[in-house]
Enzyme design. Structure first.
Site, PDB file in Angstrom:
ATOM      1  N   SER A 235       0.835  -1.205   0.000  1.00  0.00           N
ATOM      2  CA  SER A 235       0.000   0.000   0.000  1.00  0.00           C
ATOM      3  C   SER A 235       0.876   1.265   0.000  1.00  0.00           C
ATOM      4  O   SER A 235       1.646   1.441  -0.933  1.00  0.00           O
ATOM      5  CB  SER A 235      -0.961  -0.059   1.189  1.00  0.00           C
ATOM      6  OG  SER A 235      -1.966   0.903   1.044  1.00  0.00           O
TER       7      SER A 235
ATOM      8  N   ASP B 246      -9.885  -4.744  -4.808  1.00  0.00           N
ATOM      9  CA  ASP B 246      -9.214  -3.668  -4.086  1.00  0.00           C
ATOM     10  C   ASP B 246      -9.879  -2.334  -4.415  1.00  0.00           C
ATOM     11  O   ASP B 246      -9.901  -1.921  -5.567  1.00  0.00           O
ATOM     12  CB  ASP B 246      -7.732  -3.657  -4.486  1.00  0.00           C
ATOM     13  CG  ASP B 246      -6.882  -2.776  -3.595  1.00  0.00           C
ATOM     14  OD1 ASP B 246      -7.447  -1.869  -2.954  1.00  0.00           O
ATOM     15  OD2 ASP B 246      -5.669  -3.004  -3.540  1.00  0.00           O
TER      16      ASP B 246
ATOM     17  N   HIS C   6      -8.005  -5.049  -0.538  1.00  0.00           N
ATOM     18  CA  HIS C   6      -6.789  -4.347  -0.140  1.00  0.00           C
ATOM     19  C   HIS C   6      -6.126  -4.939   1.112  1.00  0.00           C
ATOM     20  O   HIS C   6      -4.916  -5.134   1.155  1.00  0.00           O
ATOM     21  CB  HIS C   6      -7.114  -2.871   0.098  1.00  0.00           C
ATOM     22  CG  HIS C   6      -5.912  -1.990   0.102  1.00  0.00           C
ATOM     23  ND1 HIS C   6      -5.238  -1.665  -1.050  1.00  0.00           N
ATOM     24  CD2 HIS C   6      -5.239  -1.396   1.113  1.00  0.00           C
ATOM     25  CE1 HIS C   6      -4.201  -0.897  -0.746  1.00  0.00           C
ATOM     26  NE2 HIS C   6      -4.184  -0.715   0.547  1.00  0.00           N
TER      27      HIS C   6
END
Ligand SMILES: *[C@@H]1O[C@H](CO)[C@@H](O)[C@H](O)[C@H]1NC(C)=O
Ligand SMILES: *[C@@H]1O[C@H](CO)[C@@H](O)[C@H](O)[C@H]1NC(C)=O
Ligand SMILES: *[C@@H]1O[C@H](CO)[C@@H](O)[C@H](O)[C@H]1NC(C)=O
Ligand SMILES: *[C@@H]1O[C@H](CO)[C@@H](O)[C@H](O)[C@H]1NC(C)=O
Ligand SMILES: *[C@@H]1O[C@H](CO)[C@@H](O)[C@H](O)[C@H]1NC(C)=O
Length: 364
Positions: A168, A308, A338
């Site tokens: 991320s 995601d 995610h």
């Protein structure tokens, strides 16, 4: 629609308020003591100082549970966490489910970074973390200075360049770092789990959660982490996760994300006025991150998910299109959201096997 406009107005307000600390956590920064050693793994701690004076804590799992610190060569791997997190991200599930333990058991020397402002990295050579100037940075400084310092410490300690694995925001930091020759000279490969470069198509619930996280609401922090559908998260573990999350960042960092949402681009920080941008960039608007400077041979692995809501499919496609001159491998996991990539009970079978195979394929 009215709600969305409200959120956008709110995001603009965040941009204007840039320059202070966001979220104060009180968790014990030593994940060696609170997590890693409890499972019987070795864990070392070190600190490194960045060129701009920040003192960053690092943890290291030098080898797996069933091996000793012998002479066999272990390639170092640096793991870098996401927004509002610290190194705990990679050790919060059981050893057989968590990336840091899995790689240590596969023979890697695993280093865990903590970006400035997170619990293990609240020091500075001259500033106090109570000072406003301490919080005057975004993920661009993470990519230019924090990442470089971490890689230099690993190189000085082990004599080897590192594999880098970002999750991320850790990927955004990696993508900034790849513009810096000093950083790329210390890398042997790069893995991006849920790469975040473009935020043009992020979903409204995520935008709202981002806005709310500014209000320091814990539930919204969780919603933010869970952007999209995350089928494999073990929700009974949330109280445990919340011992280590969320951790601090700067409002300037969130301002840069809101800039990305507003413009749809992956540009350097906008100083807000043509004159100020001129001062920093010799042009009135901030330039875009220049992917063409990336080293063409450096092996990159992107692992992305179909569910995601943050590193969403169209935005990831745009990143892939931008990396045409790079040595890219792309693995797509249609069922993953995610948070599944680090906290999913399926991550070790759906994601980490691809990561391990990729690392094994890198020529020494
Ligand atoms: C933050 O840094 C910028 C330069 O990057 C500087 O112009 C500004 O005055 C600084 N603000 C604070 C509060 O330190
Ligand atoms: C690494 O070693 C070089 C050369 O000795 C030194 O200049 C640098 O400060 C060291 N950096 C770290 C982070 O240990
Ligand atoms: C989910 O978390 C609970 C509490 O930590 C644990 O007892 C259970 O085994 C976990 N389930 C899976 C599938 O990992
Ligand atoms: C600034 O930009 C102008 C016009 O593009 C260029 O001629 C000049 O060399 C640049 N100056 C610096 C210091 O890069
Ligand atoms: C590209 O990366 C792969 C590993 O994914 C590596 O085996 C190969 O040598 C790299 N190609 C070039 C031209 O460096």
């Amino acid at each position: 629609m009215a709600m969305l406009q409200l959120v956008i107005a709110f995001l603009l307000a965040i941009e204007l308020a840039a320059g202070s600390r966001l979220l104060k956590s009180t968790s014990n920064p030593s994940i060696c003591e609170t997590i890693v050693q409890g499972y019987g793994y070795p864990c070392l701690q070190d600190t490194v100082t960045t060129e701009d004076g920040f003192v960053l804590g690092m943890q290291r799992i030098p080898h797996g549970i069933n091996s000793n610190m012998d002479n066999s060569e272990r390639d170092p791997v640096l793991l870098l966490h996401g927004l509002l997190q610290g190194a705990a991200t990679f050790v919060m599930n059981t050893p057989s489910q968590s990336l840091a333990f899995i790689l240590a058991d596969q023979g890697y020397d695993v280093w865990l970074g903590n970006t400035r402002g997170s619990d293990a990295s609240l020091g500075h050579i001259s500033l106090s973390n109570q000072d406003k100037e301490f919080w005057n940075w975004s993920f661009e400084e993470h990519g230019k200075y924090d990442l470089l310092a971490m890689l230099q410490l690993i190189y000085n300690t082990t004599g080897s360049r590192s594999h880098f694995i970002g999750y991320s925001q850790g990927t955004t930091i990696g993508l900034v770092g790849l513009t810096q020759p000093k950083v790329t000279s210390l890398l042997s490969s790069v893995v991006l789990l849920n790469p975040v470069a473009f935020l043009k198509n992020i979903t409204p619930p995520f935008t709202i959660a981002l806005a709310h996280s500014y209000l320091e609401k814990l539930n919204d922090f969780l919603r933010l982490m869970m952007a999209g559908n995350n089928a494999y998260i073990n929700r009974t573990r949330f109280p445990y996760y919340l011992q280590f999350l969320p951790q601090s960042t700067s409002t300037k960092n969130l301002a840069l994300y809101t800039q990305m949402i507003r413009t749809g681009g992956f540009d350097w920080y906008d100083y807000g006025s043509p004159a100020d941008n001129m001062k920093y960039y010799n042009q009135t608007t901030p330039p875009a991150i220049d992917f063409s400077t990336y080293p063409p041979n450096l092996p990159l692995l992107l692992v992305t998910g179909g569910e995601d809501g943050l590193a969403d499919v169209p935005d990831v496609q745009r990143l892939l299109d931008s990396l045409v001159n790079c040595n890219v491998t792309h693995v797509f996991r249609s069922e993953c959201g995610h948070a599944d990539f680090v906290w999913g009970t399926n991550a070790h079978t759906d994601v980490y096997i691809d990561v391990a195979n990729f690392l094994k394929s890198i020529p020494k």
